[in-house]
Design an enzyme around this catalytic site. Structure first.
Site, mmCIF file in Angstrom:
data_model
loop_
_atom_site.group_PDB
_atom_site.id
_atom_site.type_symbol
_atom_site.label_atom_id
_atom_site.label_comp_id
_atom_site.label_asym_id
_atom_site.label_seq_id
_atom_site.Cartn_x
_atom_site.Cartn_y
_atom_site.Cartn_z
ATOM 1 N N THR A 23 34.404 41.905 40.784
ATOM 2 C CA THR A 23 34.961 43.256 40.718
ATOM 3 C C THR A 23 34.034 44.170 39.917
ATOM 4 O OG1 THR A 23 37.198 42.385 40.871
ATOM 5 C CG2 THR A 23 36.972 44.591 39.952
ATOM 6 N N ALA A 24 33.628 43.731 38.732
ATOM 7 C CA ALA A 24 32.794 44.578 37.881
ATOM 8 C C ALA A 24 31.345 44.612 38.364
ATOM 9 C CB ALA A 24 32.845 44.067 36.442
ATOM 10 N N GLU A 44 25.088 36.594 42.680
ATOM 11 C CA GLU A 44 26.471 36.121 42.880
ATOM 12 C C GLU A 44 26.431 34.682 43.373
ATOM 13 O OE1 GLU A 44 29.694 36.735 42.356
ATOM 14 O OE2 GLU A 44 30.153 34.963 43.552
ATOM 15 N N TRP A 73 36.277 29.114 42.614
ATOM 16 C CA TRP A 73 35.640 28.144 41.725
ATOM 17 C C TRP A 73 36.591 26.968 41.540
ATOM 18 C CZ3 TRP A 73 30.928 28.005 39.240
ATOM 19 C CH2 TRP A 73 30.166 29.177 39.283
ATOM 20 N N GLY A 99 37.292 38.652 42.292
ATOM 21 C CA GLY A 99 38.746 38.710 42.416
ATOM 22 C C GLY A 99 39.202 39.779 43.394
ATOM 23 N N HIS A 504 45.060 36.831 35.768
ATOM 24 C CA HIS A 504 44.663 38.066 35.085
ATOM 25 C C HIS A 504 43.972 37.708 33.765
ATOM 26 C CE1 HIS A 504 48.024 40.318 37.449
ATOM 27 N NE2 HIS A 504 47.011 39.944 38.203
ATOM 28 N N ALA A 538 36.224 41.634 32.723
ATOM 29 C CA ALA A 538 37.564 41.545 32.119
ATOM 30 C C ALA A 538 37.532 40.907 30.732
ATOM 31 C CB ALA A 538 38.483 40.741 33.039
ATOM 32 N N ASN A 550 42.776 44.239 38.041
ATOM 33 C CA ASN A 550 41.608 44.619 38.838
ATOM 34 C C ASN A 550 41.201 46.079 38.645
ATOM 35 O OD1 ASN A 550 39.722 43.598 40.958
ATOM 36 N ND2 ASN A 550 40.490 45.414 41.981
HETATM 37 C C1 LIG Z 1 43.906 34.965 43.549
HETATM 38 C C2 LIG Z 1 43.857 36.173 42.661
HETATM 39 C C3 LIG Z 1 44.804 37.183 42.841
HETATM 40 C C4 LIG Z 1 44.752 38.329 42.042
HETATM 41 N N1 LIG Z 1 45.609 39.365 42.305
HETATM 42 C C5 LIG Z 1 45.442 40.541 41.662
HETATM 43 C C6 LIG Z 1 46.164 41.697 42.040
HETATM 44 O O1 LIG Z 1 46.951 41.700 42.982
HETATM 45 N N2 LIG Z 1 45.932 42.844 41.344
HETATM 46 C C7 LIG Z 1 45.040 42.900 40.315
HETATM 47 O O2 LIG Z 1 44.879 43.969 39.713
HETATM 48 N N3 LIG Z 1 44.337 41.823 39.941
HETATM 49 C C8 LIG Z 1 44.494 40.658 40.608
HETATM 50 N N4 LIG Z 1 43.733 39.586 40.262
HETATM 51 C C9 LIG Z 1 42.847 39.697 39.099
HETATM 52 C C10 LIG Z 1 41.575 40.489 39.390
HETATM 53 O O3 LIG Z 1 41.066 40.125 40.638
HETATM 54 C C11 LIG Z 1 40.587 40.222 38.260
HETATM 55 O O4 LIG Z 1 41.116 40.757 37.063
HETATM 56 C C12 LIG Z 1 39.220 40.838 38.493
HETATM 57 O O5 LIG Z 1 38.675 40.437 39.715
HETATM 58 C C13 LIG Z 1 38.283 40.428 37.367
HETATM 59 O O6 LIG Z 1 37.026 41.007 37.596
HETATM 60 P P1 LIG Z 1 35.718 40.450 36.899
HETATM 61 O O7 LIG Z 1 34.611 41.291 37.372
HETATM 62 O O8 LIG Z 1 35.994 40.339 35.454
HETATM 63 O O9 LIG Z 1 35.556 38.955 37.431
HETATM 64 P P2 LIG Z 1 35.519 38.393 38.920
HETATM 65 O O10 LIG Z 1 35.976 39.423 39.881
HETATM 66 O O11 LIG Z 1 36.220 37.093 38.888
HETATM 67 O O12 LIG Z 1 33.976 38.184 39.191
HETATM 68 C C14 LIG Z 1 33.193 37.202 38.595
HETATM 69 C C15 LIG Z 1 32.120 36.800 39.585
HETATM 70 O O13 LIG Z 1 31.087 36.120 38.890
HETATM 71 C C16 LIG Z 1 30.625 35.076 39.700
HETATM 72 N N5 LIG Z 1 29.984 34.080 38.829
HETATM 73 C C17 LIG Z 1 30.561 33.333 37.867
HETATM 74 N N6 LIG Z 1 29.653 32.548 37.272
HETATM 75 C C18 LIG Z 1 28.472 32.804 37.862
HETATM 76 C C19 LIG Z 1 27.154 32.314 37.677
HETATM 77 N N7 LIG Z 1 26.844 31.376 36.758
HETATM 78 N N8 LIG Z 1 26.163 32.812 38.462
HETATM 79 C C20 LIG Z 1 26.429 33.756 39.403
HETATM 80 N N9 LIG Z 1 27.669 34.254 39.616
HETATM 81 C C21 LIG Z 1 28.678 33.787 38.851
HETATM 82 C C22 LIG Z 1 31.871 34.560 40.397
HETATM 83 O O14 LIG Z 1 31.562 33.840 41.558
HETATM 84 C C23 LIG Z 1 32.642 35.852 40.658
HETATM 85 O O15 LIG Z 1 32.396 36.381 41.936
HETATM 86 C C24 LIG Z 1 43.765 38.434 41.031
HETATM 87 C C25 LIG Z 1 42.817 37.418 40.845
HETATM 88 C C26 LIG Z 1 42.848 36.298 41.664
HETATM 89 C C27 LIG Z 1 41.799 35.242 41.472
#
Ligand SMILES: Cc1cc2nc3c(=O)[nH]c(=O)nc-3n(C[C@H](O)[C@H](O)[C@H](O)COP(=O)(O)OP(=O)(O)OC[C@H]3O[C@@H](n4cnc5c(N)ncnc54)[C@H](O)[C@@H]3O)c2cc1C
Length: 569
Positions: A23-24, A44, A73, A99, A504, A538, A550
């Site tokens: 997401t970020a 990614e 994962w 996510g 979350h 997050a 999200n």
């Molecule tokens: C099944 C599910 C349902 C959800 N439903 C909702 C909802 O309805 N509404 C809502 O607001 N939020 C929801 N969420 C939560 C929301 O999606 C997350 O809060 C948000 O995606 C977090 O964003 P992020 O960028 O912190 O991490 P993420 O989006 O998790 O991104 C992290 C990324 O880093 C990558 N990564 C990790 N380690 C490595 C590495 N060593 N090398 C390369 N890449 C790596 C991963 O593959 C992943 O793609 C849900 C989450 C899930 C999993």
């Protein structure tokens, strides 16, 4: 979850390397590469979803991708602690968009007090008035306008129209009207408690993920942006206090990406895990695991928060089933204040849905879920005792007695809703869910599961009592919800055995003042005490907002991108 580095890697130079295309990460890749002089690399570990090849289950406006193991994962976590609860599979994305490509698509901002709380906790410049412009600019709200909303951002947000709501949501609204809970048409602008229409990511035809919104054809065509999917960040390279880049394992071999700044966006479970494995964390923990301490920062992996959930299920009678071809997931939610000592305003929610999964049986299951939106409990992410590749995740969801009380109270409120005449006529006997593994085996999208669930669903419609029997098999042994709630001790045991984190994950590298010994990053996302390293996902949230995460993560990534570009200027 990174391993040892390989030998003789290629070396490439960038200004910014972003680790994690979730997401970020997708937001940062777009915004930083918009300045053509910045050379940006996005890494990614999951598969890419370029505009011409977004998988159908990711585009589906019903979140079918939720159940696709190819986008996840393989990590586990303890709802309570290592000693008190089993390690269950966790929902954590591994796909471009992270996510946002697999989530339930609910797009809540939380409430203004969440961000004012961040500011008060030392995240200067993150109060509501400061974050609102970013929430506004990132969205294209298809329903609302005015000073609280944007109409020109990359992420479309809509709500299901009331006349399209399934019977259960309409019935819940009648209960709300009768009991004096206001209808909240715009939960992202009207922050009162009440029964609200949930904002959803994307128009009616498809999901909008961070990848589809921010990594468009035009953005991908930029010469200064390189995107490498199915590649895993392995190890940071440091020169004293300066992080100089990262070693990455790609399908073509290893690569050392040197960068002015390395930005970690692996999500709130894998970001702290990665930092700990790089020797950035609590020295006591690092030494105990034989990891060389490269930078002492005690807060890494602490302060883990999540919204804790319980689930109440009931057979949805024919009159209650959502009409085809609607692909609505959740439609509405009750936002409420528990009123318990120590609880804050709007600290709880009661979500309801008429469709528990993609298949035919799930269309016959009503789901009511009490959720703690302002958790008092804190967990942790740490290095695993077995030295394995996955982190030890302990959510400690009942670490605070207040959270236990709020969940018990939430079950009573769920009982009041399911026994209200408007709702009761649509459903069978409600149970507190417990044996969900009995249902989870049908989640895999296979022709066999399609056939089986279709057959069971047809019988549920025809054979009186069968629906209650099927749902009863997913409930706590010994009776329905009402029976359970008549025994206080049984309720406490039930909660301990069944409380669940809902993906979350947040707070594990929290922002704060640089004098704060437990803060990991400063309000610009810079890891305190190091040069050239930021966290921008997050993990940086000081507290999890009173809404799904999200949309707040998109806001964080937009705001930190702006801070980086401003510092450059
Ligand atoms: C099944 C599910 C349902 C959800 N439903 C909702 C909802 O309805 N509404 C809502 O607001 N939020 C929801 N969420 C939560 C929301 O999606 C997350 O809060 C948000 O995606 C977090 O964003 P992020 O960028 O912190 O991490 P993420 O989006 O998790 O991104 C992290 C990324 O880093 C990558 N990564 C990790 N380690 C490595 C590495 N060593 N090398 C390369 N890449 C790596 C991963 O593959 C992943 O793609 C849900 C989450 C899930 C999993």
């Amino acid at each position: 979850m990174s391993g040892a580095a390989a030998t003789t890697p290629a070396v490439q130079d960038y200004d910014y390397v972003i680790l994690g295309g979730g997401t970020a990460g997708c937001v940062l890749a777009n915004r930083l590469s918009a300045r053509s002089t910045n050379r940006v690399l996005l890494i990614e570990s999951g598969l890419d979803t370029p505009p011409e090849a977004v998988p159908a289950d990711i585009l589906d406006p019903y979140p079918s991708s939720y159940v696709n193991p190819a986008y996840r994962w393989p990590i586990r976590g303890h709802a309570l602690t290592l000693s008190d609860s089993p390690a269950n599979p966790l929902l954590h994305a591994q796909v471009m968009g992270g996510g946002s490509s697999i989530m339930g698509m609910i797009m809540l901002r939380g409430v203004p007090a969440d961000y004012d709380g961040w500011e008060a906790a030392g995240a200067r410049g993150w109060g509501w008035d400061a974050v609102l412009p970013y929430f506004r600019d990132l969205e294209n709200d298809l329903d609302f306008d005015g000073p609280l909303h944007g109409r020109a951002g990359p992420t479309e947000i809509r709500r299901h129209r009331m006349h399209d709501w399934p019977p259960l949501a309409k019935a819940a609204n009648q209960v709300a009207e009768r009991t004096g809970a206001p209808f909240i048409a715009d939960m992202n602008g009207d922050f009162r408690d009440g029964h609200g229409a949930l904002p959803i990511a994307g128009p009616t035809s498809h999901r909008t993920s961070s990848a589809t919104a921010y990594l468009t054809r035009e953005v991908r065509a930029r010469k200064n942006l390189t995107i490498v999917a199915r590649a895993q960040a392995q190890a940071l390279t440091l020169d004293g206090r300066k992080v100089t880049g990262v070693r990455v394992r790609t399908l073509e071999g290893d690569l050392v990406a040197r960068a002015r700044e390395t930005i970690v966006t692996m999500g709130a479970l894998l970001t702290p895990d990665f930092l700990l494995r790089q020797g950035i964390g609590d020295p006591t923990q690092l030494k105990a695991h034989g990891v060389e301490v490269r930078h002492a920062r005690t807060g890494v992996g602490t302060n883990l928060q999540n919204h804790a959930a319980l689930v109440v299920l009931a057979h949805l009678r024919k009159a209650g089933v959502q009409r085809r071809p609607q692909r609505n997931h959740n439609n509405t939610i009750f936002r409420y204040s528990s009123g318990l000592p120590g609880g804050v305003e709007s600290d709880m929610a009661l979500a309801l849905s008429s469709r528990a999964s993609w298949h035919a049986v799930a269309r016959r299951i009503a789901n009511f879920s009490p959720l703690i939106m302002a958790p008092a409990s804190r967990g942790s992410v740490s290095l695993p005792p077995d030295g394995g590749p996955a982190p030890l995740v302990e959510f400690n969801l009942l670490g605070s007695a207040l959270d236990q009380s709020r969940l018990a109270d939430g079950l009573h409120r769920a009982l009041a809703l399911v026994t209200a005449p408007e709702v009761a006529c649509l459903i069978g006997r409600p149970v507190a869910a417990s044996r969900l593994q009995n249902a989870a085996r049908f989640n895999a999208v296979t022709p066999m599961n399609r056939m089986r669930t279709h057959a069971i669903a047809t019988l549920m419609d025809l054979v009186p009592g069968l629906g209650d029997w099927v749902i009863g098999n997913m409930g706590a042994p010994g009776g329905g919800l009402a029976e359970l709630l008549s025994d206080k001790d049984a309720v406490a045991d039930y909660i301990r055995a069944n409380v669940t984190p809902i993906a979350h994950h947040s707070g594990t590298c929290r922002m704060g003042a640089i004098e704060d010994p437990l803060a990991v990053v400063d309000p610009q996302g810079r890891v305190i005490g190091l040069d050239g390293l930021r966290v921008a996902d997050a993990s940086v949230m000081p507290t999890t907002p009173r809404g799904n995460t999200n949309l707040p993560v998109l806001m964080i990534a937009e705001k930190l991108s702006a801070a980086i570009l401003e510092a450059q200027a």
